[in-house]
Scaffold this motif. Structure first.
Motif, PDB file in Angstrom:
ATOM      1  N   ASP A   1       0.697  -1.088  -0.101  1.00  0.00           N
ATOM      2  CA  ASP A   1       0.065  -0.036   0.045  1.00  0.00           C
ATOM      3  C   ASP A   1       0.758   1.225  -0.134  1.00  0.00           C
ATOM      4  O   ASP A   1       0.481   2.308  -0.023  1.00  0.00           O
ATOM      5  CB  ASP A   1      -1.065  -0.151   1.114  1.00  0.00           C
ATOM      6  CG  ASP A   1      -0.323  -0.428   2.640  1.00  0.00           C
ATOM      7  OD1 ASP A   1       0.962  -0.119   2.509  1.00  0.00           O
ATOM      8  OD2 ASP A   1      -1.084  -0.407   3.559  1.00  0.00           O
ATOM      9  N   LEU A   2       2.014   1.313   0.056  1.00  0.00           N
ATOM     10  CA  LEU A   2       3.181   2.089   0.418  1.00  0.00           C
ATOM     11  C   LEU A   2       4.248   1.978  -0.518  1.00  0.00           C
ATOM     12  O   LEU A   2       4.758   0.727  -0.214  1.00  0.00           O
ATOM     13  CB  LEU A   2       3.324   2.569   1.680  1.00  0.00           C
ATOM     14  CG  LEU A   2       4.591   3.271   2.064  1.00  0.00           C
ATOM     15  CD1 LEU A   2       4.416   4.696   1.617  1.00  0.00           C
ATOM     16  CD2 LEU A   2       4.784   3.357   3.623  1.00  0.00           C
TER      17      LEU A   2
ATOM     18  N   VAL B   1      11.170  -8.194  -2.231  1.00  0.00           N
ATOM     19  CA  VAL B   1      11.904  -6.633  -2.483  1.00  0.00           C
ATOM     20  C   VAL B   1      10.490  -6.414  -3.558  1.00  0.00           C
ATOM     21  O   VAL B   1      10.361  -7.342  -4.624  1.00  0.00           O
ATOM     22  CB  VAL B   1      13.232  -6.978  -3.199  1.00  0.00           C
ATOM     23  CG1 VAL B   1      13.281  -5.610  -3.834  1.00  0.00           C
ATOM     24  CG2 VAL B   1      14.228  -7.540  -2.061  1.00  0.00           C
ATOM     25  N   VAL B   2      10.092  -5.263  -3.496  1.00  0.00           N
ATOM     26  CA  VAL B   2       9.063  -4.656  -4.407  1.00  0.00           C
ATOM     27  C   VAL B   2       9.613  -3.376  -4.851  1.00  0.00           C
ATOM     28  O   VAL B   2      10.278  -2.579  -3.981  1.00  0.00           O
ATOM     29  CB  VAL B   2       7.691  -4.122  -3.968  1.00  0.00           C
ATOM     30  CG1 VAL B   2       6.802  -3.736  -4.943  1.00  0.00           C
ATOM     31  CG2 VAL B   2       7.154  -5.726  -3.181  1.00  0.00           C
ATOM     32  N   VAL B   3       9.950  -3.283  -6.184  1.00  0.00           N
ATOM     33  CA  VAL B   3      10.346  -2.041  -6.974  1.00  0.00           C
ATOM     34  C   VAL B   3       9.342  -1.686  -7.906  1.00  0.00           C
ATOM     35  O   VAL B   3       8.491  -2.387  -8.414  1.00  0.00           O
ATOM     36  CB  VAL B   3      11.792  -2.417  -7.587  1.00  0.00           C
ATOM     37  CG1 VAL B   3      12.749  -2.683  -6.467  1.00  0.00           C
ATOM     38  CG2 VAL B   3      11.658  -3.448  -8.439  1.00  0.00           C
TER      39      VAL B   3
ATOM     40  N   LEU C   1       4.976  -2.323 -11.219  1.00  0.00           N
ATOM     41  CA  LEU C   1       5.724  -2.771  -9.856  1.00  0.00           C
ATOM     42  C   LEU C   1       6.077  -4.370 -10.321  1.00  0.00           C
ATOM     43  O   LEU C   1       5.336  -5.041 -10.835  1.00  0.00           O
ATOM     44  CB  LEU C   1       4.678  -2.645  -8.955  1.00  0.00           C
ATOM     45  CG  LEU C   1       4.555  -1.512  -8.046  1.00  0.00           C
ATOM     46  CD1 LEU C   1       3.740  -0.430  -8.726  1.00  0.00           C
ATOM     47  CD2 LEU C   1       3.933  -1.810  -6.587  1.00  0.00           C
ATOM     48  N   GLN C   2       7.147  -4.581  -9.647  1.00  0.00           N
ATOM     49  CA  GLN C   2       7.836  -5.856  -9.539  1.00  0.00           C
ATOM     50  C   GLN C   2       8.011  -6.308  -8.337  1.00  0.00           C
ATOM     51  O   GLN C   2       8.381  -5.550  -7.435  1.00  0.00           O
ATOM     52  CB  GLN C   2       8.937  -6.027 -10.640  1.00  0.00           C
ATOM     53  CG  GLN C   2       8.544  -5.666 -11.871  1.00  0.00           C
ATOM     54  CD  GLN C   2      10.011  -5.919 -12.767  1.00  0.00           C
ATOM     55  OE1 GLN C   2      10.318  -7.045 -12.641  1.00  0.00           O
ATOM     56  NE2 GLN C   2      10.661  -4.890 -13.502  1.00  0.00           N
TER      57      GLN C   2
ATOM     58  N   TRP D   1      11.680   3.648  -6.559  1.00  0.00           N
ATOM     59  CA  TRP D   1      10.672   3.599  -5.961  1.00  0.00           C
ATOM     60  C   TRP D   1      10.682   1.946  -5.439  1.00  0.00           C
ATOM     61  O   TRP D   1      11.132   1.003  -6.066  1.00  0.00           O
ATOM     62  CB  TRP D   1       9.369   3.208  -6.734  1.00  0.00           C
ATOM     63  CG  TRP D   1       8.819   4.982  -6.987  1.00  0.00           C
ATOM     64  CD1 TRP D   1       8.702   5.357  -8.274  1.00  0.00           C
ATOM     65  CD2 TRP D   1       8.488   5.916  -6.104  1.00  0.00           C
ATOM     66  NE1 TRP D   1       8.140   6.732  -8.380  1.00  0.00           N
ATOM     67  CE2 TRP D   1       8.171   6.966  -7.034  1.00  0.00           C
ATOM     68  CE3 TRP D   1       8.120   6.010  -4.806  1.00  0.00           C
ATOM     69  CZ2 TRP D   1       7.621   8.374  -6.467  1.00  0.00           C
ATOM     70  CZ3 TRP D   1       7.741   7.434  -4.229  1.00  0.00           C
ATOM     71  CH2 TRP D   1       7.320   8.147  -5.014  1.00  0.00           C
ATOM     72  N   HIS D   2      10.574   1.839  -4.005  1.00  0.00           N
ATOM     73  CA  HIS D   2      10.642   0.414  -3.511  1.00  0.00           C
ATOM     74  C   HIS D   2       9.497   0.199  -2.261  1.00  0.00           C
ATOM     75  O   HIS D   2       9.336   1.157  -1.686  1.00  0.00           O
ATOM     76  CB  HIS D   2      11.862   0.068  -2.890  1.00  0.00           C
ATOM     77  CG  HIS D   2      12.339   1.108  -2.077  1.00  0.00           C
ATOM     78  ND1 HIS D   2      12.545   0.723  -0.608  1.00  0.00           N
ATOM     79  CD2 HIS D   2      13.018   2.153  -2.015  1.00  0.00           C
ATOM     80  CE1 HIS D   2      13.031   1.745   0.087  1.00  0.00           C
ATOM     81  NE2 HIS D   2      13.410   2.771  -0.917  1.00  0.00           N
ATOM     82  N   GLY D   3       9.348  -1.146  -1.979  1.00  0.00           N
ATOM     83  CA  GLY D   3       8.472  -1.193  -0.973  1.00  0.00           C
ATOM     84  C   GLY D   3       9.222  -1.358   0.440  1.00  0.00           C
ATOM     85  O   GLY D   3      10.484  -1.005   0.432  1.00  0.00           O
TER      86      GLY D   3
END
Length: 167
Positions: free
Chosen positions: A70-71, A92-94, A105-106, A123-125
């Motif tokens: 969500d962020l 890892v979310v980017v 997003l991946q 941008w990353h989680g």
């Protein structure tokens, strides 16, 4: 949640647009300490606009899958490296940037022993160990002024484990 990300295993090729994969694989760059220690040298492209590199410890609570994003956040003035101090996997979310909005997003799953260095302004989680609390050494910019931008999604994005699991 309408959109769902499926994780894939973290590899250097897949992660290259977003940062460096940090791991001690292959032959060491050189041998030191009377030939008793293999050094895997200079594994990350650390990049700071000003300030200095600092080392901190982050103690993160687990966020098991399936989960949600969500962020996301980014750091315009410096890269940020996460090095697990325990043998645990983490999510890892980017995302790519489209005029200040994270897109495409991946999601990646690390295998125990892998760390990452996120390039400046990616941008990353949030830090998300999966199985148990995670202790991480974090190397990032220490300096004056803010170095954090956050983006909150109106509708959280789901994340689920894919068929490619890190081992």
């Amino acid at each position: 949640m309408t959109e769902t990300l499926t994780t894939s295993a973290l590899t250097a090729d897949r992660f290259a647009p977003y940062g460096d994969v940090l791991e001690a694989v292959g032959e060491p760059t050189k041998w030191i300490n009377q030939g008793m220690c293999g050094r895997h040298h200079d594994l990350a492209k650390m990049d700071f606009s000003d300030g200095k590199a600092g080392i901190s410890f982050f103690n993160a609570q687990p966020r098991p899958l399936p989960g949600k994003v969500d962020l996301v956040e980014r750091h315009p003035d410096g890269s940020q490296a996460f090095i697990p101090l325990l043998q645990t996997s983490f999510l890892v979310v980017v995302a790519d940037d489209d005029n200040g909005t994270p897109v495409n997003l991946q999601a990646f799953l690390t295998k125990p022993g892998q760390g990452i260095n996120l390039y400046r302004n990616v941008w990353h989680g949030v830090l998300s160990p999966l199985e148990a609390p995670g202790l991480f050494a974090v190397i990032d910019r220490i300096g004056d002024g803010p170095n954090l931008e956050e983006f909150w999604f109106e509708t959280p994005i789901g994340v689920e484990a894919g068929e490619e699991k890190s081992t």
